[in-house]
Write a protein that holds these residues in place. Structure first.
Motif, short mmCIF file in Angstrom:
data_model
loop_
_atom_site.label_atom_id
_atom_site.label_comp_id
_atom_site.label_asym_id
_atom_site.label_seq_id
_atom_site.Cartn_x
_atom_site.Cartn_y
_atom_site.Cartn_z
N ALA A 1 0.83 -1.21 0.00
CA ALA A 1 0.00 0.00 0.00
C ALA A 1 0.86 1.26 0.00
O ALA A 1 0.55 2.23 -0.67
CB ALA A 1 -0.93 -0.01 1.20
N ALA A 2 1.94 1.25 0.76
CA ALA A 2 2.79 2.44 0.88
C ALA A 2 4.02 2.36 -0.02
O ALA A 2 4.78 3.32 -0.10
CB ALA A 2 3.23 2.61 2.33
N ASP A 3 4.23 1.23 -0.68
CA ASP A 3 5.39 1.01 -1.55
C ASP A 3 6.69 1.24 -0.77
O ASP A 3 7.57 1.99 -1.18
CB ASP A 3 5.32 1.91 -2.78
CG ASP A 3 6.27 1.44 -3.87
OD1 ASP A 3 6.53 0.22 -3.93
OD2 ASP A 3 6.76 2.27 -4.65
N VAL A 4 6.77 0.58 0.40
CA VAL A 4 7.93 0.67 1.28
C VAL A 4 8.36 -0.73 1.65
O VAL A 4 7.53 -1.63 1.80
CB VAL A 4 7.57 1.47 2.56
CG1 VAL A 4 8.70 1.47 3.54
CG2 VAL A 4 7.14 2.87 2.22
N ALA A 5 9.66 -0.93 1.82
CA ALA A 5 10.19 -2.23 2.21
C ALA A 5 11.12 -2.06 3.41
O ALA A 5 11.83 -1.05 3.52
CB ALA A 5 10.93 -2.88 1.06
N PHE A 6 11.08 -3.04 4.32
CA PHE A 6 11.89 -3.02 5.54
C PHE A 6 12.74 -4.28 5.58
O PHE A 6 12.23 -5.38 5.40
CB PHE A 6 11.01 -3.01 6.79
CG PHE A 6 10.05 -1.86 6.85
CD1 PHE A 6 10.46 -0.65 7.37
CD2 PHE A 6 8.75 -1.99 6.41
CE1 PHE A 6 9.58 0.42 7.45
CE2 PHE A 6 7.86 -0.94 6.48
CZ PHE A 6 8.28 0.27 6.99
N LEU A 7 14.01 -4.13 5.85
CA LEU A 7 14.92 -5.26 6.04
C LEU A 7 15.05 -5.50 7.53
O LEU A 7 15.44 -4.60 8.29
CB LEU A 7 16.28 -4.97 5.43
CG LEU A 7 17.32 -6.09 5.53
CD1 LEU A 7 16.89 -7.28 4.70
CD2 LEU A 7 18.67 -5.58 5.08
N THR A 8 14.68 -6.69 7.98
CA THR A 8 14.70 -7.01 9.40
C THR A 8 14.91 -8.50 9.59
O THR A 8 15.03 -9.24 8.62
CB THR A 8 13.39 -6.53 10.08
OG1 THR A 8 13.52 -6.71 11.48
CG2 THR A 8 12.19 -7.27 9.56
N ARG A 9 14.90 -8.94 10.82
CA ARG A 9 15.03 -10.37 11.12
C ARG A 9 13.68 -10.91 11.53
O ARG A 9 12.90 -10.23 12.19
CB ARG A 9 16.05 -10.61 12.22
CG ARG A 9 17.45 -10.19 11.78
CD ARG A 9 18.51 -10.71 12.69
NE ARG A 9 18.55 -12.13 12.84
CZ ARG A 9 19.17 -12.99 12.02
NH1 ARG A 9 19.78 -12.53 10.96
NH2 ARG A 9 19.17 -14.28 12.27
N SER A 10 13.39 -12.15 11.13
CA SER A 10 12.12 -12.77 11.46
C SER A 10 12.25 -14.28 11.38
O SER A 10 13.16 -14.81 10.73
CB SER A 10 11.04 -12.30 10.47
OG SER A 10 9.83 -12.96 10.72
N THR A 11 11.33 -14.96 12.04
CA THR A 11 11.28 -16.42 11.92
C THR A 11 10.39 -16.83 10.76
O THR A 11 10.37 -18.00 10.39
CB THR A 11 10.74 -17.05 13.22
OG1 THR A 11 9.45 -16.51 13.50
CG2 THR A 11 11.68 -16.79 14.38
#
Length: 86
Positions: free
Chosen positions: A18-28
């Motif tokens: 929706a916002a055309d944004v990406a986040f690089l993070t850690r996740s399972t």
């Protein structure tokens, strides 16, 4: 910590469409789809509908709720209650 009971944590990209944004993070969480990130590496990508970039609480935008329209629609559908029926 006990061995072999914790999920594997990996670097992933969460993409808010929706916002055309990406986040690089850690996740399972994992994904079969991948994306080439700005650092030149390829990471799994998970598409989300709402993130802090598009949520009304974090962006400061609010939706106007038409409560008068809801009441009128309710009264049309079910009728106006008499005060004597109480």
């Amino acid at each position: 910590m006990k061995p072999r009971i914790h999920p594997v944590s990996r670097t992933v990209v969460f993409r808010d469409r929706a916002a055309d944004v990406a986040f690089l993070t850690r996740s399972t969480a994992g994904s079969d789809r991948t994306i080439d990130w700005q650092d030149g590496n390829t990471y799994p990508v998970i598409d989300v509908e709402i993130s802090s970039a598009s949520h009304p609480y974090y962006t400061g935008t609010s939706r106007v709720v038409d409560t008068a329209g809801r009441v009128e629609r309710f009264e049309r559908r079910y009728g106006v209650a008499d005060a004597a029926q109480g």
